[in-house]
Structure formats: C-alpha cells, structure tokens
Design an enzyme around this catalytic site. Sequence first.
Site, mmCIF file in Angstrom:
data_model
loop_
_atom_site.group_PDB
_atom_site.id
_atom_site.type_symbol
_atom_site.label_atom_id
_atom_site.label_comp_id
_atom_site.label_asym_id
_atom_site.label_seq_id
_atom_site.Cartn_x
_atom_site.Cartn_y
_atom_site.Cartn_z
ATOM 1 N N VAL A 1 0.835 -1.199 0.000
ATOM 2 C CA VAL A 1 0.000 0.000 0.000
ATOM 3 C C VAL A 1 0.880 1.264 0.000
ATOM 4 C CG1 VAL A 1 -0.357 0.141 2.514
ATOM 5 C CG2 VAL A 1 -2.111 0.970 0.975
ATOM 6 N N ASP A 2 2.039 1.185 0.614
ATOM 7 C CA ASP A 2 2.988 2.309 0.650
ATOM 8 C C ASP A 2 3.383 2.698 -0.784
ATOM 9 O OD1 ASP A 2 4.793 4.179 1.619
ATOM 10 O OD2 ASP A 2 6.220 2.713 2.438
ATOM 11 N N TYR B 1 4.650 -7.205 6.554
ATOM 12 C CA TYR B 1 5.060 -7.319 7.954
ATOM 13 C C TYR B 1 4.516 -8.560 8.660
ATOM 14 C CZ TYR B 1 7.548 -2.834 8.147
ATOM 15 O OH TYR B 1 8.450 -1.815 7.979
#
Length: 185
Positions: free
Chosen positions: A40-41, A132
């Site tokens: 998403v970053d 993550y």
Amino acid sequence: MRFELGGGKAIELARGDITAESTDAIVNAANSSLMGGGGVDGAIHRAGGPAILDECKAIVAKQGYLEDGQVVATTGGRLKARYVLHTSGPVYEDGTFGEAETLASCYRESIRLADRMGLKTLAFPSISTGTYGYPVHLAAPVAVAALAEAMNGVENVTLARFILFDDLTFAAYRDAAKAFAEDSR
Ligand code: AR6
C-alpha cells in the site's frame, strides 16, 4: 458495511484501493525510514506523486526515523485525500514482542493526530498484515478495538473507514467488527 459507535460516529468497512478514497486523510502502512516501499505504501506514493516523498524526507531530516506505532502527516499530493498519515506498524514475530500494543498505537495515534488537525474522515488499510506478516485474523480484532476506543475519545473525527484489498482481509475485519459490536452491546 457500517458500524455505529454512538455520538454520530461510525466505522465503515469496504473492499477497495485506498488511493481512490476521498476521506480527509488516508493512512499509509509505511516503515520507519518513510522512504516508500511496496504494498500500500508503494501504491500511495505512485498515486500521490513525488511531493509526498519530498515531505517525508524533510520530516526524517528534522526528526529522524519514525518509531513503530507513531504517526506523521504529509499532504496528499495528487490524491483526492488532502493528507496522508504515515505510520509504521510492527513486524510480526510470534506475538510476544508487543506487536498488538504497537499495532493498536498505529490506529490510536492516527486518530489522535487527525483530530488535532481538525479532520473529520479517515481511511485505513490493514496495517502490518502484508509484508510485515501479522496474521490478519489476529490483527483485525486489535485494529477494530483500538480504532473504536480512540474514536470515542476525540471530537473531530466522526468516520473511519477500513479499505481492505482482498476478500480474506475484508472477511477478517467484518468478523472482528461484528464481534466487537456484539461485545459492546
Ligand atoms: N489499498 C488498500 N490496501 C492495500 C493496497 C491498496 N492500494 N495495496 C496493498 N494493500 P503492506 P505492511 C493491502 O505489505 O504489512 C511496505 O513495503 C495489502 O493487501 O502494504 O504494514 C512498507 O514500505 C495488505 O492487506 O503493509 C513497509 O516496509 C495491507 O495493505 C512494509 O511494506 C498491508 O500490506 C509494511 O508492511
């Protein structure tokens, strides 16, 4: 799907791409370097353009890397959202390294910062459940509870939307929100 929190506040869940949201701000699942990345970053930096990275660099030059669970704001560049709130979620190990506390802090501090900025509406991705590695069935209840609790404690923010990228993630948040709503009756 909408869950009322009382006091005119609500949490909404939708499937979709957060870069298309027209809330006052969107939250970015970034990392502590604030230099962009994948997931998403990457999508937010691509859609918002280079102004966002320039602002991130200025923030890091001034205050250093972002601590996990903390949040900083930039403008939204070319996005519909006026601001991007960048937060760094926990990397999931086995749950014994304070991952849930750090994840809750991402949501809580985003709501508090948005409130201090006078914003009313905010959209979140599922922080930490991609690269993550936070199992989404464990992250979703933490996210929903932290968000609801934080929203009850602020004045300006009335709507928080979870924008979830795939069916499994959406289902996990839907189940967590339903369970939370039943528990708080
Ligand atoms: N809109 C909404 N959700 C999305 C989008 C999108 N456009 N794209 C992906 N997702 P991740 P993390 C979902 O990996 O686990 C980056 O490289 C995705 O399907 O983006 O917090 C950063 O720079 C998943 O459900 O974030 C960091 O280094 C969720 O967003 C690291 O990854 C989060 O996945 C952060 O990892």
